[in-house]
Design a protein around this motif. Structure first.
Motif, PDB file in Angstrom:
ATOM      1  N   TYR A   1       0.823  -1.204   0.000  1.00 34.03           N
ATOM      2  CA  TYR A   1       0.000   0.000   0.000  1.00 34.03           C
ATOM      3  C   TYR A   1       0.862   1.262   0.000  1.00 34.03           C
ATOM      4  O   TYR A   1       0.525   2.250  -0.660  1.00 34.03           O
ATOM      5  CB  TYR A   1      -0.954  -0.020   1.199  1.00 34.03           C
ATOM      6  CG  TYR A   1      -1.926  -1.170   1.133  1.00 34.03           C
ATOM      7  CD1 TYR A   1      -3.022  -1.128   0.277  1.00 34.03           C
ATOM      8  CD2 TYR A   1      -1.730  -2.312   1.901  1.00 34.03           C
ATOM      9  CE1 TYR A   1      -3.913  -2.192   0.188  1.00 34.03           C
ATOM     10  CE2 TYR A   1      -2.613  -3.379   1.827  1.00 34.03           C
ATOM     11  CZ  TYR A   1      -3.688  -3.310   0.969  1.00 34.03           C
ATOM     12  OH  TYR A   1      -4.558  -4.375   0.876  1.00 34.03           O
TER      13      TYR A   1
ATOM     14  N   ALA B   1       2.130   1.886  -3.366  1.00 32.75           N
ATOM     15  CA  ALA B   1       1.177   2.546  -4.259  1.00 32.75           C
ATOM     16  C   ALA B   1       1.374   4.052  -4.289  1.00 32.75           C
ATOM     17  O   ALA B   1       0.957   4.715  -5.248  1.00 32.75           O
ATOM     18  CB  ALA B   1      -0.261   2.224  -3.827  1.00 32.75           C
TER      19      ALA B   1
ATOM     20  N   GLN C   1      -3.692   2.147  -8.877  1.00 36.23           N
ATOM     21  CA  GLN C   1      -2.355   1.745  -8.444  1.00 36.23           C
ATOM     22  C   GLN C   1      -2.406   0.763  -7.285  1.00 36.23           C
ATOM     23  O   GLN C   1      -1.652  -0.213  -7.240  1.00 36.23           O
ATOM     24  CB  GLN C   1      -1.536   2.974  -8.051  1.00 36.23           C
ATOM     25  CG  GLN C   1      -0.054   2.703  -7.883  1.00 36.23           C
ATOM     26  CD  GLN C   1       0.594   2.231  -9.174  1.00 36.23           C
ATOM     27  OE1 GLN C   1       0.328   2.738 -10.246  1.00 36.23           O
ATOM     28  NE2 GLN C   1       1.453   1.228  -9.057  1.00 36.23           N
ATOM     29  N   VAL C   2      -3.312   1.011  -6.341  1.00 38.99           N
ATOM     30  CA  VAL C   2      -3.456   0.090  -5.219  1.00 38.99           C
ATOM     31  C   VAL C   2      -3.940  -1.270  -5.724  1.00 38.99           C
ATOM     32  O   VAL C   2      -3.413  -2.322  -5.339  1.00 38.99           O
ATOM     33  CB  VAL C   2      -4.433   0.657  -4.175  1.00 38.99           C
ATOM     34  CG1 VAL C   2      -4.649  -0.347  -3.048  1.00 38.99           C
ATOM     35  CG2 VAL C   2      -3.906   1.973  -3.616  1.00 38.99           C
TER      36      VAL C   2
ATOM     37  N   ILE D   1      -1.009  -3.135  -7.640  1.00 40.17           N
ATOM     38  CA  ILE D   1       0.045  -3.716  -6.812  1.00 40.17           C
ATOM     39  C   ILE D   1      -0.471  -4.952  -6.080  1.00 40.17           C
ATOM     40  O   ILE D   1       0.218  -5.981  -5.994  1.00 40.17           O
ATOM     41  CB  ILE D   1       0.604  -2.673  -5.828  1.00 40.17           C
ATOM     42  CG1 ILE D   1       1.414  -1.616  -6.597  1.00 40.17           C
ATOM     43  CG2 ILE D   1       1.470  -3.326  -4.765  1.00 40.17           C
ATOM     44  CD1 ILE D   1       2.025  -0.535  -5.736  1.00 40.17           C
TER      45      ILE D   1
ATOM     46  N   THR E   1      -3.427   8.418  -4.078  1.00 39.05           N
ATOM     47  CA  THR E   1      -2.806   7.314  -3.349  1.00 39.05           C
ATOM     48  C   THR E   1      -2.300   7.751  -1.978  1.00 39.05           C
ATOM     49  O   THR E   1      -2.386   6.984  -1.006  1.00 39.05           O
ATOM     50  CB  THR E   1      -1.636   6.723  -4.164  1.00 39.05           C
ATOM     51  OG1 THR E   1      -0.719   7.765  -4.527  1.00 39.05           O
ATOM     52  CG2 THR E   1      -2.154   6.052  -5.427  1.00 39.05           C
TER      53      THR E   1
END
Length: 290
Positions: free
Chosen positions: A32, A35, A79-80, A83, A193
């Motif tokens: 996280y 991210a 993005q989170v 990943i 993010t």
């Protein structure tokens, strides 16, 4: 031709991005916090690259808001998901599932941007669906594989499709400098993010960032160059051309993952390769429609 070259380059770099994210996760970094690190590093690199454009090109702030909106979605919210998808499904399978994005992208472009429809779209769609079926029937999967990762990858594909059309719609209207537009999108992604991570990882955030920065910095560099290439492609070509070429990230991710980790680590078998080829072939057919 420039649109084709930039789109193909972005596909290779996004494939490398998935493998770079996996590398960061293997080093034990917090996904996280990663991210935030990935778009944060990407923003710094992209700002340096865009200095000549900022000095020479005329920029109107009123033309940039659609790119901020696109950045909040991708690579912001996505993005989170990306990943976590790489963590749970691996870079190869994540990129192959994200390779279905052109199907969604072209569908939106046909409905909302008035791009032309041809029968070859049906063939391309069939190939993409066949690739998804082949991947779904895969029997041998790595020990770290989780179905939730595959679902997150599909969610990323949907967000990518929306991003593609927002960027193309904005680029063909206002036509701002693509490198500056990429900067705005990455800045919006960092804001999204960072807000998320402050909500879920506020405790010891400074220490987590120090650990995650060296692990995810290479992925951030990949994202910066990939995004600059993608925006340059959308500045010059239609969604139905750029999105399928960008989707070659599927095969690039399989190739890079195999070279870096070996086929056994990711359990890259015949069915996985066939799935990637079908999805990329379908994307190429869709992209051949003019």
């Amino acid at each position: 031709m420039a649109a084709v070259l930039y789109a193909a380059l972005s596909g290779a770099l996004f494939g490398a991005l998935a493998v770079a994210v996996r590398h960061g996760l293997r080093r034990g970094a917090d996904p996280y916090v990663g991210a935030v690190v990935v778009p944060g590093v990407a923003l710094l690199v992209a700002l340096v690259v865009s200095i000549p454009s900022l000095a020479v090109d005329r920029v109107r702030l009123s033309d940039l808001w659609p790119f901020a909106l696109a950045g909040m979605l991708v690579p912001g919210a996505s993005q989170v998901l990306f990943i976590v998808a790489v963590r749970d499904a691996g870079p190869s399978r994540t990129s192959i599932l994200i390779g279905t994005a052109p199907l969604m992208s072209v569908g939106i472009a046909l409905a909302l941007l008035g791009e032309p429809f041809q029968l070859l779209l049906v063939l391309g769609t069939a190939l993409v669906v066949a690739g998804g079926v082949a991947l779904g029937r895969e029997r041998a999967r790595p020990a770290h594989f989780r179905l939730l990762g595959a679902l997150f990858a599909l969610a990323c594909a949907a967000l990518f499709a929306v991003r593609d059309n927002v960027v193309r719609w904005a680029a063909r209207g206002a036509h701002p400098p693509p490198l500056v537009a990429a900067d705005v999108s990455l800045a919006a992604a960092v804001l999204v993010t960072l807000t998320y991570v402050l909500a879920v990882r506020r405790r010891e955030l400074g220490r987590r960032l120090r650990l995650a920065l060296p692990s995810f910095a290479p992925a951030g560099v990949m994202l910066a160059i990939a995004y600059d290439s993608l925006f340059a492609a959308f500045d010059r070509g239609r969604v139905s051309i750029v999105a399928p070429l960008n989707a070659t990230q599927s095969l690039w991710a399989v190739l890079f993952s195999s070279l870096l980790y070996g086929r056994q680590a990711e359990l890259i078998g015949r069915r996985l390769v066939v799935a990637g080829i079908l999805i990329v072939a379908g994307a190429a057919v869709i992209g051949a429609v003019r």
